[in-house]
Motif scaffolding. Structure first.
Motif, PDB file in Angstrom:
ATOM      1  N   UNK A 287      -2.869   5.211  14.884  1.00 57.20           N
ATOM      2  CA  UNK A 287      -2.254   6.146  13.946  1.00 57.20           C
ATOM      3  C   UNK A 287      -3.220   6.430  12.801  1.00 57.20           C
ATOM      4  N   UNK A 288      -3.322   7.697  12.407  1.00 55.73           N
ATOM      5  CA  UNK A 288      -4.216   8.086  11.319  1.00 55.73           C
ATOM      6  C   UNK A 288      -3.450   8.924  10.311  1.00 55.73           C
ATOM      7  N   UNK A 289      -3.719   8.629   9.055  1.00 50.00           N
ATOM      8  CA  UNK A 289      -3.102   9.420   7.982  1.00 50.00           C
ATOM      9  C   UNK A 289      -4.151  10.361   7.413  1.00 50.00           C
ATOM     10  N   UNK A 290      -3.971  11.662   7.659  1.00 52.37           N
ATOM     11  CA  UNK A 290      -4.825  12.701   7.099  1.00 52.37           C
ATOM     12  C   UNK A 290      -3.925  13.602   6.274  1.00 52.37           C
ATOM     13  N   UNK A 291      -3.738  13.206   5.041  1.00 57.86           N
ATOM     14  CA  UNK A 291      -2.732  13.811   4.170  1.00 57.86           C
ATOM     15  C   UNK A 291      -2.726  15.344   4.270  1.00 57.86           C
ATOM     16  N   UNK A 292      -1.555  15.925   4.481  1.00 59.20           N
ATOM     17  CA  UNK A 292      -0.210  15.321   4.555  1.00 59.20           C
ATOM     18  C   UNK A 292       0.291  15.160   5.991  1.00 59.20           C
ATOM     19  N   UNK A 293      -0.591  14.812   6.914  1.00 59.32           N
ATOM     20  CA  UNK A 293      -0.222  14.753   8.330  1.00 59.32           C
ATOM     21  C   UNK A 293      -0.489  13.354   8.880  1.00 59.32           C
TER      22      UNK A 293
ATOM     23  N   UNK B  78       0.784  -1.241   0.000  1.00 59.62           N
ATOM     24  CA  UNK B  78       0.000   0.000   0.000  1.00 59.62           C
ATOM     25  C   UNK B  78       0.804   1.274   0.000  1.00 59.62           C
ATOM     26  N   UNK B  79       2.120   1.172  -0.197  1.00 62.20           N
ATOM     27  CA  UNK B  79       2.939   2.377  -0.268  1.00 62.20           C
ATOM     28  C   UNK B  79       3.247   2.955   1.112  1.00 62.20           C
ATOM     29  N   UNK B  80       3.881   4.131   1.096  1.00 64.31           N
ATOM     30  CA  UNK B  80       4.345   4.765   2.330  1.00 64.31           C
ATOM     31  C   UNK B  80       3.186   5.098   3.256  1.00 64.31           C
ATOM     32  N   UNK B  81       2.058   5.501   2.701  1.00 64.72           N
ATOM     33  CA  UNK B  81       0.939   5.894   3.551  1.00 64.72           C
ATOM     34  C   UNK B  81       0.438   4.708   4.374  1.00 64.72           C
ATOM     35  N   UNK B  82       0.356   3.513   3.770  1.00 64.43           N
ATOM     36  CA  UNK B  82      -0.061   2.347   4.554  1.00 64.43           C
ATOM     37  C   UNK B  82       0.998   2.002   5.594  1.00 64.43           C
ATOM     38  N   UNK B  83       2.248   2.089   5.240  1.00 63.14           N
ATOM     39  CA  UNK B  83       3.314   1.845   6.207  1.00 63.14           C
ATOM     40  C   UNK B  83       3.131   2.738   7.423  1.00 63.14           C
TER      41      UNK B  83
END
Length: 320
Positions: A179-185, A166-171
């Motif tokens: 942990x939550x990814x709310x691009x770009x944070x 899944x790329x860097x965001x899944x990592x």
């Protein structure tokens, strides 16, 4: 809450530490010992490790109190998978960096001696710190370091799969529960409310055996960004615990044969082994056949006797 702010350049420069970092593990294991009783694998390790502590470990505990700030210079940027290289970097810390970090400790209970001793950066004081770090590692971490390395390697494999799938965001989303990814944070639970601006420097992810609870980052935002996160581990194995696990795996008698072969200075006959183990000749002979087939032992003829020896793989099986 910790908020880590990424740019496109930062996403391209996310790295995973190549192996267990001995300096981070030293610092965080000292926290484990300083916080009192712990459960699970770390609790087992702590009960085993405390009686082994040397007197000079006191300096490390003064620089790395179990709660609050620990001196950033103890875990230099970039890290190292070799203990000697890491300690050499610590001892080469510029005096300005030493003073900056020690100022953060000034006034904390129990830290006055360490601040006074190291603030000037004298060679004798740094040598004492080096002795403290070496002694602590050898007494409390060296006997279980193989387990630390294995569990960190297992976590790296999981993170590598997340990156491939899944790329860097899944990592980033999978390194810690919540942990939550709310691009770009990247947002995750943290002891304080803090923003970390990467500004194109990238981020080093450090999986840690002794990290407990929440992830950790360096206090000084000017230092290269690091995020240390806890991993799932199987069990801490103090010296001797690995042999108990081997009993469960191959059986007590078979494991006993391996130990006898490992402690003998020369080959052992079947009769020798039977006498040492209190087992019958046919039983020992059968166990030797299984061990040979598995590559854990070998047998050679000398006249009318068969002499058994342990192989390199057999010795590795006996390691904690």
């Amino acid at each position: 809450m910790l908020r880590i702010h990424f740019t496109a350049e930062d996403l391209a420069r996310v790295r995973l530490a190549p192996a267990a970092d001995p300096l981070w593990e030293m610092l965080l294991s000292a926290h484990t010992l300083g916080t009192g009783p712990a459960g699970g694998a770390l609790g087992d390790w702590a009960r085993w490790a405390r009686p082994r502590l040397r007197a000079d470990a006191r300096l490390l505990f003064q620089l790395a109190p179990p709660r609050g700030y620990s001196a950033d210079f103890l875990t230099p940027a970039g890290g190292s998978t070799r203990l000697e290289d890491g300690i050499e970097t610590v001892l080469g810390t510029p005096r300005r960096r030493l003073r900056t970090d020690l100022a953060q400790l000034a006034g904390r209970p129990g830290s006055a001696e360490a601040v006074r001793l190291l603030a000037g950066g004298e060679a004798s004081s740094l040598a004492r710190l080096g002795s403290s770090l070496h002694g602590y590692f050898e007494a409390t971490l060296a006997p279980i370091w193989r387990s630390v390395e294995d569990d960190v390697a297992a976590d790296r494999a999981i993170r590598g799969r997340a990156l491939l799938d899944g790329g860097v965001e899944r990592l980033l989303r999978t390194i810690y529960p919540g942990a939550r990814w709310e691009s770009p944070v990247l947002l995750m639970p943290y002891p304080a409310d803090r923003d970390l601006l990467l500004d194109g420097r990238g981020l080093l992810l450090v999986p840690s055996y002794f990290c407990q609870g929440l992830p950790i980052s360096l206090l000084d935002p000017a230092l290269p960004p690091v995020l240390v996160y806890p991993i799932t581990h199987t069990a801490a194995l103090p010296a001797g615990a690995g042999t108990r696990a081997l009993d469960d795996l191959v059986g007590a008698t078979r494991a006993g044969v391996l130990r006898c072969l490992a402690t003998a200075g020369h080959g052992q006959s079947t009769t020798d082994l039977a006498q040492r183990l209190g087992a019958s000749l046919p039983s020992v002979s059968e166990h030797m056949t299984v061990l040979r087939r598995a590559g854990l032992a070998s047998t050679r003829r000398e006249g009318r006797r068969s002499l058994h020896t342990i192989t390199v793989l057999g010795r590795q099986m006996l390691r904690p």
